[in-house]
Design an enzyme around this catalytic site. Structure first.
Site, PDB file in Angstrom:
ATOM      1  N   ASP A 197       0.889  -1.166   0.000  1.00  0.00           N
ATOM      2  CA  ASP A 197       0.000   0.000   0.000  1.00  0.00           C
ATOM      3  C   ASP A 197       0.926   1.214   0.000  1.00  0.00           C
ATOM      4  OD1 ASP A 197      -1.651   2.143   0.583  1.00  0.00           O
ATOM      5  OD2 ASP A 197      -2.261   1.421   2.565  1.00  0.00           O
ATOM      6  N   LYS A 236       2.874  11.271  -3.457  1.00  0.00           N
ATOM      7  CA  LYS A 236       1.843  10.561  -4.231  1.00  0.00           C
ATOM      8  C   LYS A 236       0.932  11.536  -4.997  1.00  0.00           C
ATOM      9  CE  LYS A 236      -1.781   7.128  -3.414  1.00  0.00           C
ATOM     10  NZ  LYS A 236      -2.259   6.175  -2.416  1.00  0.00           N
ATOM     11  N   GLU A 245      -7.206   0.658  -4.496  1.00  0.00           N
ATOM     12  CA  GLU A 245      -7.225   0.561  -3.031  1.00  0.00           C
ATOM     13  C   GLU A 245      -8.542  -0.013  -2.497  1.00  0.00           C
ATOM     14  OE1 GLU A 245      -6.060   4.535  -2.043  1.00  0.00           O
ATOM     15  OE2 GLU A 245      -4.027   4.176  -2.768  1.00  0.00           O
ATOM     16  N   ASP A 260     -12.936   5.524   2.862  1.00  0.00           N
ATOM     17  CA  ASP A 260     -11.504   5.557   3.163  1.00  0.00           C
ATOM     18  C   ASP A 260     -11.077   6.979   3.509  1.00  0.00           C
ATOM     19  OD1 ASP A 260      -8.751   5.547   3.145  1.00  0.00           O
ATOM     20  OD2 ASP A 260      -8.540   4.423   1.282  1.00  0.00           O
TER      21      ASP A 260
END
Ligand code: AMP
Length: 598
Positions: free
Chosen positions: A13, A74, A151, A173
């Site tokens: 992850d 990211k 994800e 999330d």
């Protein structure tokens, strides 16, 4: 794709704030820890000698050396932007490669040989360019990326094992800096993302900022300090304190925030000491949670799925540990969400499940112990908009991972009320009387101190893996408390078991004993409890001060040393015997001396 036995594939992850890696052991994914830490902060930097550092070490220098530290790379993946770090500039995939390399090395050590293949997760909304950049980052780090998976897909796989599960899931999330909601369909091992929505500028950092705002307001108003907001170092301290306070508020209804010497006012040091309640925090949080709920509606509409068609709601990301989030989702979607697979780790675990599938293994879901029922108490409140004497107040919600502990605050109805019944119910109905009552503890001798009723009573329920439900009630003003335990709390749910349940309710110590509501009203029974528990934040603060005092002792002037030793002894005694108020007072005195001797 089946591969040979030693061709290990790992699951990664690669998160905005934190990253983790999973390997397969015994048909199950396991997170690889490094010195007890499962999470690697997604942070890369150069130390003062120019060597690359990754993770916590890089994050620790981020405030002091922002020019040689990169956070949240990211967000730049696939953008073509160059990232400055020290004297060099790098492609985002090169910075990400340092993170992946650190994770790969963790896995190499755990597996005992070099790992060369990985499954890496990306947000469902990542474009092809962003996915390609992630693949390249893997390759720079020496990893062949056998699959890039979404994800939410990974989160679903951690719950549904991949081969047998089926159903429609909503994955909520909420991490440190980003929020995504996805509707996914699982069918015989195939997971499809039907729709996704979100806000890549919403997360735990914003919640910390809400608390920092309250602390700044307190510093300005109560301490009369000007210019605190411009003090970079102080703001960094407040951000750290705010995050700690936020995390504590997930388990406790109140926290005390104490920071020494936040400014100098009229030549004297000003210390910050203030209390924050979960209620205040939740009211600040409301507009942000509303934003996230609007995205939930959008995702459901886009997927053409009605809330009643959802088989499960999954909580992913560290911020979903805030209890208000599960509560609003339960209200909105009509079912209790699942957060039992560690929300920080479930994406990496799901990447691990996918890695296992790629290796041709028969994978099992990540199984954890959860409570199948909600446990709570009853108090005067509302039912269907009308005042009602027996509203059910959940403490430990259904699907919570075990062991679980939650504390909530309650108040006596009247200022001079001497006793309450701490009732323990198991069930899901908002009317406590429709749930199963599995225990009652009488807490008497209350409100003997002036204004004690204003501070309320703290009820703590702790449910362990053996099904023992430990119940504690504490009068905040005095620290007096009772404790009791309900045995076999999970095993029983029938009305028939009720009588036996009452029998099995055993009292550990203090003034706890079984009783009916009438007893409470009459205010009889109840010995004064001998001790109180000290809240974790007070213990932590006291231990920090004690450690500082130990260090300062040798160099302290003789007249201070004696007083310091006395205070240290008394403080240790107060902690041991659970005298919270006294411990805070002693700590303050010790801090004051330390201010002069350090
Ligand atoms: P993630 O990016 O998923 O690792 O989530 C990190 C975020 O979760 C950070 O903002 C943390 O402060 C937050 N977090 C972690 N544990 C808790 C907790 N118990 N209560 C509230 N927020 C938490």
């Amino acid at each position: 794709m089946a591969v040979s036995g030693d061709d290990t594939i790992i699951g990664i992850d690669l998160g905005t704030t934190n990253s983790e890696v999973a390997i397969i052991t015994g048909g199950k994914p396991t997170i690889v820890e490094d010195r007890g830490e499962a999470v690697l902060p997604s942070c890369v930097g150069l130390d003062d000698r120019g060597a690359v550092i990754v993770g916590r070490q890089a994050r620790n220098q981020a405030e002091a050396a922002p020019e040689r530290t990169v956070l949240s790379v990211k967000r730049l993946m696939g953008s073509g932007t160059r990232v400055r770090m020290g004297d060099g500039d790098y492609a985002p995939q090169e910075i990400s490669a340092f993170i992946l390399k650190a994770l790969k090395e963790r896995a190499d050590r755990a597996v005992g040989r070099e790992v060369r293949k990985a499954v890496i997760t990306v947000p469902a909304y990542f474009t092809d360019v962003q996915r390609q950049a992630t693949r390249e980052a893997g390759e720079i780090a020496g990893l062949t990326v056998v699959r890039i998976i979404n994800e939410p897909t990974a989160a679903a796989l951690s719950y549904e094992s991949g081969s047998t599960g089926r159903g429609t899931l909503l994955v909520y999330d909420l991490g440190g800096g980003t929020f995504d909601v996805s509707v996914v369909r699982v069918e015989e091992g195939v997971v499809e993302v039907l729709a996704t929505a979100g806000d890549n500028r919403l997360g735990g950092d914003d919640f910390d900022a809400l608390i920092v705002e309250r602390l700044n307001a307190h510093i300005e108003k109560e301490l009369g300090v000007e210019g605190a907001r411009g003090d970079r170092l102080l703001q960094a301290r407040l951000r750290r304190a705010a995050e700690r306070a936020k995390i504590d508020l997930s388990d406790q209804p109140w926290v005390r925030v104490e920071e020494d010497h936040v400014a100098t006012v009229d030549g004297a040091p000003a210390h910050l000491a203030c209390e924050l309640s979960r209620t205040e925090f939740e009211s600040d949080l409301e507009p942000l949670l509303d934003r996230s709920l609007r995205a939930v509606t959008t995702a459901l509409q886009d997927a053409a799925v009605r809330p009643s068609e959802l088989d499960r709601v999954l909580l992913v990301g560290g911020s979903t540990r805030i209890p208000r989030i599960a509560a609003v989702l339960a209200e909105r979607l009509g079912q209790e969400p699942h957060g039992e697979v560690d929300p920080d780790l479930c994406v990496a675990l799901g990447a691990g499940v996918q890695a296992g599938i790629e290796m041709g293994r028969d994978m099992q879901a990540v199984l954890v112990d959860i409570t199948p029922y909600t446990f709570g108490t009853s108090a005067a409140g509302e039912l269907y908009g009308m005042p009602y004497a027996h509203q059910f107040f959940p403490l430990i919600r259904r699907n919570s991972k075990l062991p679980a502990t939650r504390t909530e605050v309650f108040f006596t109805m009247f200022e001079d009320q001497e006793a309450v019944d701490v009732k323990v119910y198991q069930g899901e109905d908002p009317d406590a009387l429709k749930n199963v009552e599995i225990g009652t503890f009488l807490f008497s001798g209350l409100n003997q101190q002036r204004d004690a009723h204003r501070q309320g009573l703290l009820f703590t329920y702790s449910l362990d893996l053996d099904g023992l439900l430990h119940v504690r009630a504490r009068e905040r003003a005095t620290g007096r408390e009772i404790r009791g335990v309900v045995e076999n709390a999970i095993g029983r749910s029938t009305g028939e078991a009720l009588g036996a349940a009452r029998e099995r309710v055993s009292t550990l110590w203090g003034g706890a004993r079984g009783g009916e509501a009438g007893d409470a009203a009459a205010g009889r029974g109840g010995e004064p409890a001998p001790a109180s528990a000290v809240p974790p934040d007070v213990v932590r603060g006291a231990e920090e001060t004690l450690a500082r005092a130990e260090r300062a002792l040798d160099a302290a002037p003789a007249e201070d040393r004696e007083e310091m030793i006395n205070l240290m002894e008394d403080l240790r005694g107060a902690l041991k015997e659970g005298r919270a108020g006294q411990a805070s007072e002693l700590r303050r005195n010790l801090d004051e001396i330390l201010f002069y001797v350090e």
